[in-house]
Write an enzyme that holds these catalytic residues in place. Structure first.
Site, PDB file in Angstrom:
ATOM      1  N   TYR A 441       0.829  -1.211   0.000  1.00  0.00           N
ATOM      2  CA  TYR A 441       0.000   0.000   0.000  1.00  0.00           C
ATOM      3  C   TYR A 441       0.860   1.256   0.000  1.00  0.00           C
ATOM      4  O   TYR A 441       2.031   1.236   0.335  1.00  0.00           O
ATOM      5  CB  TYR A 441      -1.048   0.019   1.098  1.00  0.00           C
ATOM      6  CG  TYR A 441      -0.699  -0.187   2.537  1.00  0.00           C
ATOM      7  CD1 TYR A 441       0.570  -0.020   3.059  1.00  0.00           C
ATOM      8  CD2 TYR A 441      -1.730  -0.539   3.436  1.00  0.00           C
ATOM      9  CE1 TYR A 441       0.825  -0.182   4.402  1.00  0.00           C
ATOM     10  CE2 TYR A 441      -1.482  -0.715   4.780  1.00  0.00           C
ATOM     11  CZ  TYR A 441      -0.203  -0.529   5.266  1.00  0.00           C
ATOM     12  OH  TYR A 441       0.048  -0.705   6.605  1.00  0.00           O
ATOM     13  N   GLU A 442       0.236   2.337  -0.444  1.00  0.00           N
ATOM     14  CA  GLU A 442       0.904   3.620  -0.732  1.00  0.00           C
ATOM     15  C   GLU A 442       1.963   3.488  -1.820  1.00  0.00           C
ATOM     16  O   GLU A 442       2.928   4.248  -1.869  1.00  0.00           O
ATOM     17  CB  GLU A 442       1.519   4.231   0.544  1.00  0.00           C
ATOM     18  CG  GLU A 442       0.586   4.316   1.725  1.00  0.00           C
ATOM     19  CD  GLU A 442      -0.753   4.963   1.401  1.00  0.00           C
ATOM     20  OE1 GLU A 442      -0.826   5.734   0.438  1.00  0.00           O
ATOM     21  OE2 GLU A 442      -1.728   4.675   2.107  1.00  0.00           O
ATOM     22  N   GLY A 443       1.771   2.543  -2.715  1.00  0.00           N
ATOM     23  CA  GLY A 443       2.675   2.349  -3.843  1.00  0.00           C
ATOM     24  C   GLY A 443       3.588   1.164  -3.625  1.00  0.00           C
ATOM     25  O   GLY A 443       4.358   1.124  -2.668  1.00  0.00           O
TER      26      GLY A 443
END
Length: 596
Positions: A441-443
């Site tokens: 998550y968040e890339g």
């Protein structure tokens, strides 16, 4: 059952001895951030995390969040709500937020130490206040004055929490494909409709209101990412005067059943003509999104660090207690039926790998956060600009490396337990499961790598890399004649030179074939991370020489630095070889022949 003890000695060493936080804060005019204040915050933060959050970690995993399909309500695990109330009462929510909005205005570097403790104590619980910080930063930088007045104060004091609503069922990284729509209303608000997925803390029972920051398209929006706008969409309707009304058109449609972080609600949110307020200019939502995203990426990197440290603590305790076989060089504890497994070289390899990555990674993450303080309070435009370039360069490294090392360290810690690590009793398998999400998550790691090479190196011409190489050269020049640091200075300088040359070679190849960027990116990211840690380990040894820490602590720093240089830094050789091979080995096989 796993336990947690905040590593205050090493946190203090990182802040005061290596990063010279007292000197930095004084230079930046942060007179309130005295050593006494910082120590008090660390001590009380350790107490809260050790006694309140850590005992709830296993409960959150076993019971998880529950979802009521009839009402769309989400109930957090037992104890989570009470812990959040203590968190708010203690003033932790606004530790680093501006005082004009009710925060304490303390340095970001101090907030980072608290964040690490929270993530180690209870990662799933820590996700609930996590996105509030990103929402706060987005509103500070892009919100209108009335929006800051109405929404920031309850976010800062913890009465409300925030989220970041980007992903949709058909698009994640490629936000140019999103379909959520926002139609203008007569009162200046917008009616927002669409579906968002994977929304961390999108619904819960910790607070009455949740401030969703939502990406959507206006009716006249151009196609692609240039047509994205950002909107404040609260769970309960809020007008421009701050009056809270009834339920908004936001409903949780489901919560995800996940591999880990069971105590964190990951929601599907359905928006049906929900009242929203535009942040910033129309079609300029990506700027506000990246403000939130970069804040969250640094925060997620700390999650990997926190999980690593908790796993290491428990593996070290077990390795000292577990008796198995005798040392190959003869019994080390002849009065016992067998030696503890910490005498065995391979167990030491795993423990030292964790120790080296954690303590070096702590400095990497804390330094990045300290740059936020320089950006906000630096003495001149040049200092702030250089700090901003360096932070931009370090952010994907912090996010990707600390989380990937988190997976590695939780794996090593589980291995130290053998079969006992695989069962739930000792809590190690939970840490290993929880760690997996941090790389996603968040890339994802691949996205961080593309950001590093494609944007921070190619588009921005490596400004951040130049700044970091200057730090390395400055350190090497300062200690060039120090015989106690010679074993670190020479190889560090060599790696810095190789790093620079390799970067230039990638840029040259990419001009002929753009695929070279993607082909080199992940290996380049890890190469960068390992050289960055070599710098911090060399600085740790230098700082230990003048530290007031006990001799045993200083010797541990020296021996761990030697292990890092001998056993972990050589990983750069494999990454460089992969980079030098170019794009051809990756692109030669045709897509339809992967199953041939």
């Amino acid at each position: 059952m796993s336990t947690y003890k905040a590593p205050l000695a090493d946190i203090r060493f990182a802040l005061f001895d290596v990063l010279q936080a007292e000197t930095l804060f004084s230079r930046l005019g942060r007179s309130e951030a005295t050593r006494d204040v910082i120590d008090a915050v660390l001590e009380e933060g350790a107490r809260f995390n050790e006694t309140v959050l850590a005992p709830l970690n296993r409960i959150g995993d076993e019971i998880g969040c529950s979802y009521d399909k009839a009402t769309g309500a989400v109930t957090t695990p037992p104890g989570f709500r009470e812990a959040y109330a203590q968190y708010v009462e203690g003033g932790w929510a606004g530790l680093t937020a501006p005082e004009r909005f009710g925060g304490q205005g303390l340095p970001h570097a101090l907030g980072t130490a608290l964040k690490e403790m929270i993530d180690a104590a209870n990662l799933a619980w820590g996700n609930f206040p996590l996105l509030s910080h990103g929402a706060t930063e987005a509103l500070l930088q892009h919100g209108e004055p009335w929006q800051q007045e109405v929404f920031l104060k309850p976010l800062v004091d913890g009465r409300w929490t925030g989220t970041m609503c980007l992903t949709e069922p058909h698009c994640g990284t490629d936000l140019g494909l999103l379909r959520t729509r926002a139609a203008p209303a007569e009162d200046g608000s917008y009616a927002v409709s669409g579906t968002k997925i994977f929304i961390t803390a999108g619904e819960h029972d910790l607070t009455d209101n949740i401030v969703h920051l939502v990406l959507a398209r206006l009716p006249d929006a151009p196609t692609g990412s240039r047509g994205i706008s950002m909107f404040i969409v609260p769970k309960l309707r809020v007008d421009r005067d701050g009056n809270v009304g009834g339920a908004n058109g936001v409903r949780c449609g489901a919560i995800e059943h996940k591999m880990g972080i069971h105590g964190s609600s990951t929601c599907v949110l359905n928006l049906d003509d929900a009242q929203g307020w535009l942040i910033g200019q129309p079609h300029k939502g990506l700027a506000a999104m990246f403000t939130m995203m970069n804040t969250a990426r640094l925060a997620v990197g700390l999650q990997g660090l926190g999980l690593s440290d908790r796993a290491y603590q428990n593996a070290l305790r077990y390795a000292r207690e577990r008796l198995q076989m005798r040392s190959l060089s003869g019994p080390k504890f002849p009065d016992r039926p067998a030696d503890p497994i910490i005498v065995h070289p391979d167990v030491r390899r795993m423990l030292l790998t964790c120790k080296a990555l954690i303590e070096g990674g702590r400095l990497l993450g804390y330094h990045a956060s300290s740059l936020l303080d320089v950006i906000e309070h630096g003495g001149d435009d040049d200092e702030r600009a250089q700090a901003d370039a360096l932070l931009g360069f370090l952010t994907p490294i912090v996010k990707a490396c600390l989380t990937e090392w988190g997976v590695e360290c939780t794996y090593h810690a589980l291995q130290c337990f053998g079969g006992h690590g695989y069962i739930a009793e000792h809590g190690m398998e939970q840490l290993a499961r929880d760690a997996r999400i941090t790389t996603l998550y968040e890339g994802t790691t691949g996205i961080q790598a593309l950001d590093l090479v494609g944007r921070k190196i190619m588009q921005l011409q490596g400004a951040g890399l130049k700044a970091f190489l200057e730090l390395i050269e400055g350190f090497c020049s300062e200690h060039e004649g120090n015989p106690d640091l010679a074993e670190f200075v020479a190889p560090l300088r060599d790696k810095a030179g190789e790093w620079q040359r390799m970067t230039q070679e990638i840029g040259g190849r990419a001009m002929a074939d753009p695929e070279e960027i993607g082909a080199a990116s992940v290996d380049y990211l890890f190469y960068s991370g390992y050289v960055a840690l070599a710098y911090w380990w060399a600085r740790s040894v230098a700082a230990a020489q003048t530290s007031s820490q006990p001799d045993a602590f200083k010797d541990a720093k020296l021996q761990t630095a030697r292990f890092y240089y001998a056993r972990i830094l050589p990983r750069t050789l494999a990454h460089k070889a992969a980079i030098d091979s170019g794009a051809a080995p990756l692109m030669a096989l045709q897509a339809d022949r992967f199953d041939a």
